[in-house]
Design a protein around this motif. Structure first.
Motif, PDB file in Angstrom:
ATOM      1  N   GLY A 101       6.096  80.914 -35.337  1.00  0.00           N
ATOM      2  CA  GLY A 101       5.102  80.026 -34.750  1.00  0.00           C
ATOM      3  C   GLY A 101       5.335  78.599 -35.151  1.00  0.00           C
ATOM      4  N   ILE A 102       4.628  77.739 -34.460  1.00  0.00           N
ATOM      5  CA  ILE A 102       4.692  76.317 -34.747  1.00  0.00           C
ATOM      6  C   ILE A 102       3.287  75.744 -34.578  1.00  0.00           C
ATOM      7  N   ASP A 103       2.932  74.822 -35.444  1.00  0.00           N
ATOM      8  CA  ASP A 103       1.666  74.095 -35.363  1.00  0.00           C
ATOM      9  C   ASP A 103       1.983  72.614 -35.278  1.00  0.00           C
ATOM     10  N   ILE A 104       1.331  71.923 -34.354  1.00  0.00           N
ATOM     11  CA  ILE A 104       1.493  70.483 -34.228  1.00  0.00           C
ATOM     12  C   ILE A 104       0.106  69.858 -34.369  1.00  0.00           C
ATOM     13  N   PRO A 105      -0.134  69.115 -35.441  1.00  0.00           N
ATOM     14  CA  PRO A 105      -1.440  68.463 -35.591  1.00  0.00           C
ATOM     15  C   PRO A 105      -1.664  67.442 -34.475  1.00  0.00           C
ATOM     16  N   MET A 106      -2.887  67.332 -34.013  1.00  0.00           N
ATOM     17  CA  MET A 106      -3.210  66.393 -32.941  1.00  0.00           C
ATOM     18  C   MET A 106      -2.833  64.962 -33.317  1.00  0.00           C
ATOM     19  N   SER A 107      -2.993  64.614 -34.569  1.00  0.00           N
ATOM     20  CA  SER A 107      -2.701  63.248 -34.999  1.00  0.00           C
ATOM     21  C   SER A 107      -1.207  62.933 -34.957  1.00  0.00           C
ATOM     22  N   ARG A 108      -0.350  63.941 -34.869  1.00  0.00           N
ATOM     23  CA  ARG A 108       1.094  63.723 -34.839  1.00  0.00           C
ATOM     24  C   ARG A 108       1.670  63.707 -33.422  1.00  0.00           C
ATOM     25  N   ILE A 109       0.854  64.003 -32.428  1.00  0.00           N
ATOM     26  CA  ILE A 109       1.345  64.051 -31.050  1.00  0.00           C
ATOM     27  C   ILE A 109       1.433  62.635 -30.499  1.00  0.00           C
ATOM     28  N   VAL A 122       4.198  76.870  -6.871  1.00  0.00           N
ATOM     29  CA  VAL A 122       3.632  77.950  -6.059  1.00  0.00           C
ATOM     30  C   VAL A 122       2.830  78.904  -6.941  1.00  0.00           C
ATOM     31  N   PHE A 123       3.378  79.220  -8.119  1.00  0.00           N
ATOM     32  CA  PHE A 123       2.707  80.154  -9.025  1.00  0.00           C
ATOM     33  C   PHE A 123       1.634  79.495  -9.890  1.00  0.00           C
ATOM     34  N   GLY A 124       1.592  78.177  -9.921  1.00  0.00           N
ATOM     35  CA  GLY A 124       0.571  77.487 -10.710  1.00  0.00           C
ATOM     36  C   GLY A 124       0.867  77.458 -12.196  1.00  0.00           C
ATOM     37  N   CYS A 125       2.142  77.270 -12.541  1.00  0.00           N
ATOM     38  CA  CYS A 125       2.514  77.197 -13.949  1.00  0.00           C
ATOM     39  C   CYS A 125       3.568  76.123 -14.128  1.00  0.00           C
ATOM     40  N   GLY A 126       4.046  75.951 -15.343  1.00  0.00           N
ATOM     41  CA  GLY A 126       5.085  74.966 -15.588  1.00  0.00           C
ATOM     42  C   GLY A 126       5.409  74.859 -17.053  1.00  0.00           C
ATOM     43  N   THR A 127       6.169  73.838 -17.378  1.00  0.00           N
ATOM     44  CA  THR A 127       6.596  73.591 -18.749  1.00  0.00           C
ATOM     45  C   THR A 127       5.820  72.407 -19.305  1.00  0.00           C
ATOM     46  N   LEU A 128       5.238  72.594 -20.462  1.00  0.00           N
ATOM     47  CA  LEU A 128       4.518  71.535 -21.158  1.00  0.00           C
ATOM     48  C   LEU A 128       5.444  70.981 -22.235  1.00  0.00           C
ATOM     49  N   GLU A 147      -0.968  71.657 -15.408  1.00  0.00           N
ATOM     50  CA  GLU A 147      -1.540  70.326 -15.198  1.00  0.00           C
ATOM     51  C   GLU A 147      -2.899  70.198 -15.867  1.00  0.00           C
ATOM     52  N   GLN A 148      -3.717  71.249 -15.804  1.00  0.00           N
ATOM     53  CA  GLN A 148      -5.023  71.217 -16.456  1.00  0.00           C
ATOM     54  C   GLN A 148      -4.870  71.197 -17.973  1.00  0.00           C
ATOM     55  N   VAL A 149      -3.932  72.000 -18.483  1.00  0.00           N
ATOM     56  CA  VAL A 149      -3.692  72.022 -19.934  1.00  0.00           C
ATOM     57  C   VAL A 149      -3.176  70.662 -20.383  1.00  0.00           C
ATOM     58  N   HIS A 150      -2.291  70.058 -19.612  1.00  0.00           N
ATOM     59  CA  HIS A 150      -1.766  68.725 -19.920  1.00  0.00           C
ATOM     60  C   HIS A 150      -2.894  67.707 -19.999  1.00  0.00           C
ATOM     61  N   SER A 151      -3.752  67.704 -19.001  1.00  0.00           N
ATOM     62  CA  SER A 151      -4.859  66.763 -18.957  1.00  0.00           C
ATOM     63  C   SER A 151      -5.822  66.978 -20.126  1.00  0.00           C
ATOM     64  N   LEU A 152      -6.137  68.223 -20.408  1.00  0.00           N
ATOM     65  CA  LEU A 152      -7.044  68.538 -21.505  1.00  0.00           C
ATOM     66  C   LEU A 152      -6.432  68.144 -22.846  1.00  0.00           C
ATOM     67  N   LEU A 153      -5.158  68.440 -23.031  1.00  0.00           N
ATOM     68  CA  LEU A 153      -4.485  68.094 -24.277  1.00  0.00           C
ATOM     69  C   LEU A 153      -4.401  66.584 -24.441  1.00  0.00           C
ATOM     70  N   TYR A 154      -4.146  65.878 -23.370  1.00  0.00           N
ATOM     71  CA  TYR A 154      -4.109  64.414 -23.413  1.00  0.00           C
ATOM     72  C   TYR A 154      -5.467  63.860 -23.852  1.00  0.00           C
ATOM     73  N   ARG A 155      -6.532  64.414 -23.296  1.00  0.00           N
ATOM     74  CA  ARG A 155      -7.883  63.972 -23.701  1.00  0.00           C
ATOM     75  C   ARG A 155      -8.139  64.281 -25.169  1.00  0.00           C
ATOM     76  N   GLU A 156      -7.727  65.470 -25.623  1.00  0.00           N
ATOM     77  CA  GLU A 156      -7.939  65.837 -27.029  1.00  0.00           C
ATOM     78  C   GLU A 156      -7.189  64.884 -27.960  1.00  0.00           C
ATOM     79  N   VAL A 157      -5.971  64.522 -27.586  1.00  0.00           N
ATOM     80  CA  VAL A 157      -5.178  63.608 -28.418  1.00  0.00           C
ATOM     81  C   VAL A 157      -5.828  62.234 -28.460  1.00  0.00           C
ATOM     82  N   ASN A 158      -6.275  61.735 -27.330  1.00  0.00           N
ATOM     83  CA  ASN A 158      -6.848  60.391 -27.286  1.00  0.00           C
ATOM     84  C   ASN A 158      -8.276  60.320 -27.765  1.00  0.00           C
ATOM     85  N   ASP A 159      -8.984  61.432 -27.822  1.00  0.00           N
ATOM     86  CA  ASP A 159     -10.351  61.434 -28.332  1.00  0.00           C
ATOM     87  C   ASP A 159     -10.407  61.673 -29.832  1.00  0.00           C
TER      88      ASP A 159
END
Length: 176
Positions: A101-109, A122-128, A147-159
């Motif tokens: 496993g790997i853990d990435i702290p939000m403050s390091r992103i 088409v399948f609704g997935c991708g690479t993050l 795309e939703q995970v990307h957007s949510l993660l971006y908000r978490e990092v900036n908040d």
């Protein structure tokens, strides 16, 4: 299935918990169907022979091994792979007998991006892709609703109030 709370820090909450996209199970399901069909066909052929009992036992053993190797193992691997975003970190866990496993702290992103081709769209997935303080970006393949995970993660990092780039995140400027 929720990620185990015992593996989280005090005050840490799960924001997103995903397994790889179900498209990774298409090949194992097709392999299972082909193996069952081929096994039934071969069992029908063996039944006309004088040594049909030994043939059925051999076919059953070989078919069982192939089903476990080509269908069951990928299913268990899919089920035990976790992509988790919490309020404090991004976690990725995989493995059955030996886990990694790997853990990435939000403050390091530093940045978050996604990519997906036509089939992934088409399948609704991708690479993050997450760029952190490490040397190279880390890619997480087959993330559902990337795309939703990307957007949510971006908000978490900036908040994140502990972020060095936003030292006064809770401070509102005064209006004149």
């Amino acid at each position: 299935m929720a990620y185990p709370d015992s593996l989280l820090s005090d005050g840490e909450l799960v924001v997103v918990h995903k397994h790889p996209h179900w498209k990774t199970l298409v090949a194992p399901v097709l392999a299972f169907l082909l193996l069952v069909g081929a096994g039934l066909y071969l069992a029908g052929l063996v039944s006309d022979l004088s040594w049909h009992v030994a043939g059925w036992i051999g076919l059953g053993a070989l078919g069982g091994l192939l089903v476990v190797w080509l269908s069951l193992v990928p299913l268990v691997r899919w089920r035990t792979t976790h992509f988790v975003v919490t309020t404090q970190r991004v976690m990725y866990r995989e493995g059955v007998l030996s886990r990694s496993g790997i853990d990435i702290p939000m403050s390091r992103i530093n940045s978050v991006r996604f990519q997906h081709g036509l089939i992934d769209r088409v399948f609704g997935c991708g690479t993050l892709v997450i760029e952190s303080a490490s040397d190279e970006p880390i890619e997480f393949d087959d993330i559902p609703h990337v795309e939703q995970v990307h957007s949510l993660l971006y908000r978490e990092v900036n908040d994140n109030p502990d972020d060095d780039f936003y030292p006064h995140a809770g401070h509102q400027p005064r209006r004149s």
